[in-house]
Design a protein around this motif. Structure first.
Motif, PDB file in Angstrom:
ATOM      1  N   GLU A  25      -7.282   4.694   9.437  1.00 27.95           N
ATOM      2  CA  GLU A  25      -7.587   5.476   8.242  1.00 27.95           C
ATOM      3  C   GLU A  25      -7.599   4.576   7.004  1.00 27.95           C
ATOM      4  OE1 GLU A  25      -8.589   8.464   8.063  1.00 27.95           O
ATOM      5  OE2 GLU A  25      -8.220   9.119  10.125  1.00 27.95           O
ATOM      6  N   ASP A  26      -8.404   4.950   6.032  1.00 27.21           N
ATOM      7  CA  ASP A  26      -8.556   4.163   4.804  1.00 27.21           C
ATOM      8  C   ASP A  26      -7.358   4.412   3.878  1.00 27.21           C
ATOM      9  OD1 ASP A  26      -9.296   2.881   2.501  1.00 27.21           O
ATOM     10  OD2 ASP A  26     -11.244   3.844   2.308  1.00 27.21           O
ATOM     11  N   ALA A  27      -6.546   3.368   3.669  1.00 25.41           N
ATOM     12  CA  ALA A  27      -5.357   3.507   2.823  1.00 25.41           C
ATOM     13  C   ALA A  27      -5.739   3.879   1.398  1.00 25.41           C
ATOM     14  CB  ALA A  27      -4.549   2.210   2.830  1.00 25.41           C
ATOM     15  N   ASP A  28      -6.821   3.304   0.888  1.00 23.79           N
ATOM     16  CA  ASP A  28      -7.246   3.618  -0.480  1.00 23.79           C
ATOM     17  C   ASP A  28      -7.614   5.092  -0.622  1.00 23.79           C
ATOM     18  OD1 ASP A  28      -6.851   1.040  -1.355  1.00 23.79           O
ATOM     19  OD2 ASP A  28      -8.904   0.411  -0.934  1.00 23.79           O
ATOM     20  N   ALA A  51      -5.840   7.650  -3.111  1.00 26.35           N
ATOM     21  CA  ALA A  51      -6.665   8.425  -4.045  1.00 26.35           C
ATOM     22  C   ALA A  51      -6.436   9.917  -3.847  1.00 26.35           C
ATOM     23  CB  ALA A  51      -8.135   8.076  -3.858  1.00 26.35           C
ATOM     24  N   GLY A  52      -6.277  10.345  -2.597  1.00 28.64           N
ATOM     25  CA  GLY A  52      -6.007  11.752  -2.325  1.00 28.64           C
ATOM     26  C   GLY A  52      -4.666  12.189  -2.890  1.00 28.64           C
ATOM     27  N   ALA A  53      -3.661  11.300  -2.812  1.00 25.85           N
ATOM     28  CA  ALA A  53      -2.343  11.625  -3.370  1.00 25.85           C
ATOM     29  C   ALA A  53      -2.433  11.805  -4.883  1.00 25.85           C
ATOM     30  CB  ALA A  53      -1.341  10.527  -3.018  1.00 25.85           C
ATOM     31  N   ARG A  54      -3.217  10.944  -5.540  1.00 26.04           N
ATOM     32  CA  ARG A  54      -3.389  11.075  -6.999  1.00 26.04           C
ATOM     33  C   ARG A  54      -4.097  12.390  -7.344  1.00 26.04           C
ATOM     34  NH1 ARG A  54      -5.064   5.370  -6.773  1.00 26.04           N
ATOM     35  NH2 ARG A  54      -3.284   4.078  -7.386  1.00 26.04           N
ATOM     36  N   ALA A  55      -5.132  12.726  -6.563  1.00 21.65           N
ATOM     37  CA  ALA A  55      -5.864  13.967  -6.816  1.00 21.65           C
ATOM     38  C   ALA A  55      -4.976  15.181  -6.573  1.00 21.65           C
ATOM     39  CB  ALA A  55      -7.108  14.020  -5.928  1.00 21.65           C
ATOM     40  N   TYR A  56      -4.136  15.098  -5.555  1.00 21.52           N
ATOM     41  CA  TYR A  56      -3.204  16.192  -5.261  1.00 21.52           C
ATOM     42  C   TYR A  56      -2.228  16.377  -6.428  1.00 21.52           C
ATOM     43  CZ  TYR A  56       0.505  18.730  -2.739  1.00 21.52           C
ATOM     44  OH  TYR A  56       1.453  19.643  -2.334  1.00 21.52           O
ATOM     45  N   ALA A  57      -1.718  15.262  -6.945  1.00 24.51           N
ATOM     46  CA  ALA A  57      -0.809  15.335  -8.087  1.00 24.51           C
ATOM     47  C   ALA A  57      -1.501  15.950  -9.307  1.00 24.51           C
ATOM     48  CB  ALA A  57      -0.276  13.935  -8.425  1.00 24.51           C
ATOM     49  N   GLU A  58      -2.756  15.576  -9.520  1.00 17.41           N
ATOM     50  CA  GLU A  58      -3.500  16.120 -10.645  1.00 17.41           C
ATOM     51  C   GLU A  58      -3.729  17.622 -10.466  1.00 17.41           C
ATOM     52  OE1 GLU A  58      -5.570  16.642 -14.148  1.00 17.41           O
ATOM     53  OE2 GLU A  58      -4.223  15.044 -13.474  1.00 17.41           O
ATOM     54  N   GLU A  59      -4.015  18.032  -9.245  1.00 16.75           N
ATOM     55  CA  GLU A  59      -4.214  19.459  -8.979  1.00 16.75           C
ATOM     56  C   GLU A  59      -2.942  20.242  -9.263  1.00 16.75           C
ATOM     57  OE1 GLU A  59      -4.329  21.557  -4.846  1.00 16.75           O
ATOM     58  OE2 GLU A  59      -6.378  20.894  -5.290  1.00 16.75           O
ATOM     59  N   LEU A  60      -1.805  19.683  -8.862  1.00 10.90           N
ATOM     60  CA  LEU A  60      -0.530  20.352  -9.118  1.00 10.90           C
ATOM     61  C   LEU A  60      -0.206  20.380 -10.605  1.00 10.90           C
ATOM     62  CD1 LEU A  60       1.505  18.798  -6.179  1.00 10.90           C
ATOM     63  CD2 LEU A  60       0.836  21.187  -6.386  1.00 10.90           C
ATOM     64  N   ARG A  61      -0.598  19.318 -11.301  1.00 16.40           N
ATOM     65  CA  ARG A  61      -0.363  19.300 -12.750  1.00 16.40           C
ATOM     66  C   ARG A  61      -1.144  20.416 -13.434  1.00 16.40           C
ATOM     67  NH1 ARG A  61      -2.638  18.114 -17.161  1.00 16.40           N
ATOM     68  NH2 ARG A  61      -4.579  17.485 -16.124  1.00 16.40           N
ATOM     69  N   ARG A  62      -2.390  20.613 -13.005  1.00 16.74           N
ATOM     70  CA  ARG A  62      -3.222  21.661 -13.618  1.00 16.74           C
ATOM     71  C   ARG A  62      -2.657  23.045 -13.359  1.00 16.74           C
ATOM     72  NH1 ARG A  62      -7.542  18.840 -11.163  1.00 16.74           N
ATOM     73  NH2 ARG A  62      -7.765  20.593  -9.714  1.00 16.74           N
ATOM     74  N   LEU A  81       0.824  -1.204   0.000  1.00 19.70           N
ATOM     75  CA  LEU A  81       0.000   0.000   0.000  1.00 19.70           C
ATOM     76  C   LEU A  81       0.860   1.257   0.000  1.00 19.70           C
ATOM     77  CD1 LEU A  81      -2.786  -1.046   2.526  1.00 19.70           C
ATOM     78  CD2 LEU A  81      -3.036  -0.754   0.056  1.00 19.70           C
ATOM     79  N   PHE A  82       1.930   1.244   0.799  1.00 19.59           N
ATOM     80  CA  PHE A  82       2.796   2.422   0.799  1.00 19.59           C
ATOM     81  C   PHE A  82       3.471   2.584  -0.561  1.00 19.59           C
ATOM     82  CE2 PHE A  82       6.982   4.394   1.205  1.00 19.59           C
ATOM     83  CZ  PHE A  82       6.595   5.654   1.651  1.00 19.59           C
ATOM     84  N   GLY A  83       3.838   1.475  -1.185  1.00 21.87           N
ATOM     85  CA  GLY A  83       4.417   1.552  -2.524  1.00 21.87           C
ATOM     86  C   GLY A  83       3.467   2.214  -3.506  1.00 21.87           C
ATOM     87  N   ASP A  84       2.181   1.869  -3.407  1.00 28.91           N
ATOM     88  CA  ASP A  84       1.182   2.501  -4.270  1.00 28.91           C
ATOM     89  C   ASP A  84       1.064   4.002  -3.963  1.00 28.91           C
ATOM     90  OD1 ASP A  84       0.720   0.058  -5.396  1.00 28.91           O
ATOM     91  OD2 ASP A  84      -1.091  -0.363  -4.229  1.00 28.91           O
ATOM     92  N   PHE A  85       1.099   4.329  -2.664  1.00 29.07           N
ATOM     93  CA  PHE A  85       1.020   5.741  -2.275  1.00 29.07           C
ATOM     94  C   PHE A  85       2.227   6.510  -2.809  1.00 29.07           C
ATOM     95  CE2 PHE A  85       2.689   8.934   0.683  1.00 29.07           C
ATOM     96  CZ  PHE A  85       1.681   9.875   0.625  1.00 29.07           C
ATOM     97  N   TRP A  86       3.417   5.950  -2.641  1.00 31.78           N
ATOM     98  CA  TRP A  86       4.637   6.644  -3.047  1.00 31.78           C
ATOM     99  C   TRP A  86       4.677   6.839  -4.557  1.00 31.78           C
ATOM    100  CZ3 TRP A  86       7.605   9.515  -0.247  1.00 31.78           C
ATOM    101  CH2 TRP A  86       8.864   9.891  -0.710  1.00 31.78           C
ATOM    102  N   GLU A  87       4.138   5.877  -5.294  1.00 32.22           N
ATOM    103  CA  GLU A  87       4.085   6.002  -6.744  1.00 32.22           C
ATOM    104  C   GLU A  87       3.097   7.092  -7.168  1.00 32.22           C
ATOM    105  OE1 GLU A  87       3.097   3.257 -10.698  1.00 32.22           O
ATOM    106  OE2 GLU A  87       3.142   2.357  -8.697  1.00 32.22           O
ATOM    107  N   PRO A 131      10.589   8.614   6.636  1.00 34.93           N
ATOM    108  CA  PRO A 131       9.614   9.256   7.525  1.00 34.93           C
ATOM    109  C   PRO A 131       8.198   9.202   6.964  1.00 34.93           C
ATOM    110  CG  PRO A 131      11.582  10.602   7.342  1.00 34.93           C
ATOM    111  CD  PRO A 131      11.705   9.526   6.310  1.00 34.93           C
ATOM    112  N   ALA A 132       8.078   9.356   5.631  1.00 35.83           N
ATOM    113  CA  ALA A 132       6.755   9.272   5.016  1.00 35.83           C
ATOM    114  C   ALA A 132       6.173   7.876   5.175  1.00 35.83           C
ATOM    115  CB  ALA A 132       6.849   9.645   3.538  1.00 35.83           C
ATOM    116  N   LYS A 133       7.009   6.860   4.996  1.00 32.59           N
ATOM    117  CA  LYS A 133       6.537   5.479   5.148  1.00 32.59           C
ATOM    118  C   LYS A 133       6.078   5.229   6.581  1.00 32.59           C
ATOM    119  CE  LYS A 133       7.862   0.667   4.415  1.00 32.59           C
ATOM    120  NZ  LYS A 133       8.944  -0.248   3.945  1.00 32.59           N
ATOM    121  N   LYS A 134       6.866   5.683   7.539  1.00 30.92           N
ATOM    122  CA  LYS A 134       6.511   5.502   8.950  1.00 30.92           C
ATOM    123  C   LYS A 134       5.180   6.171   9.272  1.00 30.92           C
ATOM    124  CE  LYS A 134       8.348   6.205  13.620  1.00 30.92           C
ATOM    125  NZ  LYS A 134       9.493   6.728  14.418  1.00 30.92           N
ATOM    126  N   LYS A 135       5.005   7.407   8.759  1.00 29.58           N
ATOM    127  CA  LYS A 135       3.765   8.138   9.014  1.00 29.58           C
ATOM    128  C   LYS A 135       2.594   7.468   8.312  1.00 29.58           C
ATOM    129  CE  LYS A 135       1.300  11.442  10.671  1.00 29.58           C
ATOM    130  NZ  LYS A 135       1.059  11.524  12.123  1.00 29.58           N
TER     131      LYS A 135
END
Length: 351
Positions: A202-205, A209-220, A170-176, A189-193
């Motif tokens: 908390e829901d890992a999914d 999903a929030g990390a992907r949305a954040y990346a998309e927001e930054l892309r825009r 799950l962390f690998g998916d988040f980091w990607e 530190p990010a992995k530990k947190k």
């Protein structure tokens, strides 16, 4: 029981302590019996030899579940890979041989065949004693039944191993999914947190999903790979994935001051805060916050008291900044000052 490599002395260099490494002779490359083994068995053997260095005389006394955990593999896969090693006599048990390692016709016998050629011949008497000490016997019905139960129901050790593997994936998916940034973004530190956050319930999914949305927001907003991207550990600590979740209906509330004229520049961010925080929190901290102006990337707001200013800066500044960036992407800094007259500044005159 103890799982023991054949001719363990051939792997040793130091006799008086547990080494951090073992000897592995190059002759293993020419061992015909070794290369007849299935690929999984050939891969497992060196890992078991390394594990044996942690035990006196190389006798691995751990349970199958514990060995599987150290090998980072399920118990059934361990058994499947270990059976050929026992059948080919690279490993043997010094006590009862579990039923799962016995053939239908007869138990897999353990003997003294070496995994690698001997360089020094031992005394014949010592060999006979070792063979006798490690000679397997038929496992009792009770032991066999318990083995089956352990394999079917699992154990806390295996449960933890599975949980660790899943959490790591799950962390690998988040980091990607998390956007790359300019500058430091420490991974550990990010992995530990991340793992601590998921462990807390908390829901890992949702986080991924929030990390992907954040990346998309930054892309825009053309901010990918810049210093404006938050470090992952900070993003997690601030629970910023919640910014991209659908808000519960109870938080979509009517503005507590519907009759008050709000500056149209401030209104979208104010509405987002109301939806994000809910009416109670919003009324406590942002109802009387006024808008002074915006200068490029700098927004200035007012709070009626120093206490309110301090609390907003301490607890709500990241959310306040994101609320502004949702409607005005160029905003990089929000400043809160104390209103000079201690009252809420008036909005623009009514039309």
């Amino acid at each position: 029981m103890a799982l023991v490599p054949k001719n363990w002395k051939e792997f040793q260099h130091y006799r008086d302590r547990k080494p951090a490494w073992i000897k592995l002779h190059g002759a293993i490359l020419d061992d015909f019996e070794y290369f007849r083994l299935p690929v999984a068995s050939k891969a497992l053997a060196p890992l078991l030899w390394l594990l044996a260095r942690e035990y006196d005389e190389g006798e691995i006394t751990a349970s199958l579940e514990e060995i599987a955990f150290r090998m980072r593999m399920p118990v059934p896969d361990l058994i499947e890979a270990l059976r050929p090693l026992i059948a080919a006599k690279f490993f043997f048990y010094d006590k009862d041989l579990p039923e799962c390692f016995q053939t239908a016709s007869s138990p897999l016998a353990a003997s003294k065949q070496a995994a690698i050629p001997e360089r020094e011949k031992e005394e014949e008497g010592e060999k006979e004693k070792e063979t006798e000490r490690h000679s397997p016997s038929t496992v009792s019905a009770a032991t066999a039944a318990q083995t089956r139960v352990d394999l079917e129901e699992g154990s806390p050790v295996m449960a933890k191993a599975v949980a660790d593997v899943v959490a790591g994936k799950l962390f690998g998916d988040f980091w990607e999914a998390y956007p790359r940034r300019e500058g430091a973004n420490p991974k550990e530190p990010a992995k530990k947190k991340f793992l601590a956050t998921v462990k807390s319930g908390e829901d890992a999914d949702a986080i991924i999903a929030g990390a992907r949305a954040y990346a998309e927001e930054l892309r825009r907003t053309n901010k990918l790979n810049t210093s404006y991207v938050a470090q992952a550990v900070t993003w997690l600590s601030q629970r910023r994935w919640t910014d991209y979740q659908a808000q519960p209906a109870r938080q979509i509330a009517v503005d507590p001051d519907p009759g008050v004229k709000i500056d149209p520049t401030w209104a979208p961010a104010r509405a987002r805060l109301l939806s994000d925080l809910g009416p109670e929190v919003f009324s406590s901290w942002f109802r009387n916050v006024g808008f002074v102006g915006i200068n490029g990337s700098h927004v200035c707001l007012t709070a009626p008291t120093r206490f309110m200013k301090a609390q907003i800066e301490k607890d709500y500044m990241p959310r306040l900044l994101r609320a502004w960036q949702a409607s005005v992407p160029d905003v990089e800094f929000v400043e809160v000052v104390v209103a000079t007259d201690g009252k809420k500044p008036p909005g623009p005159p009514a039309a």
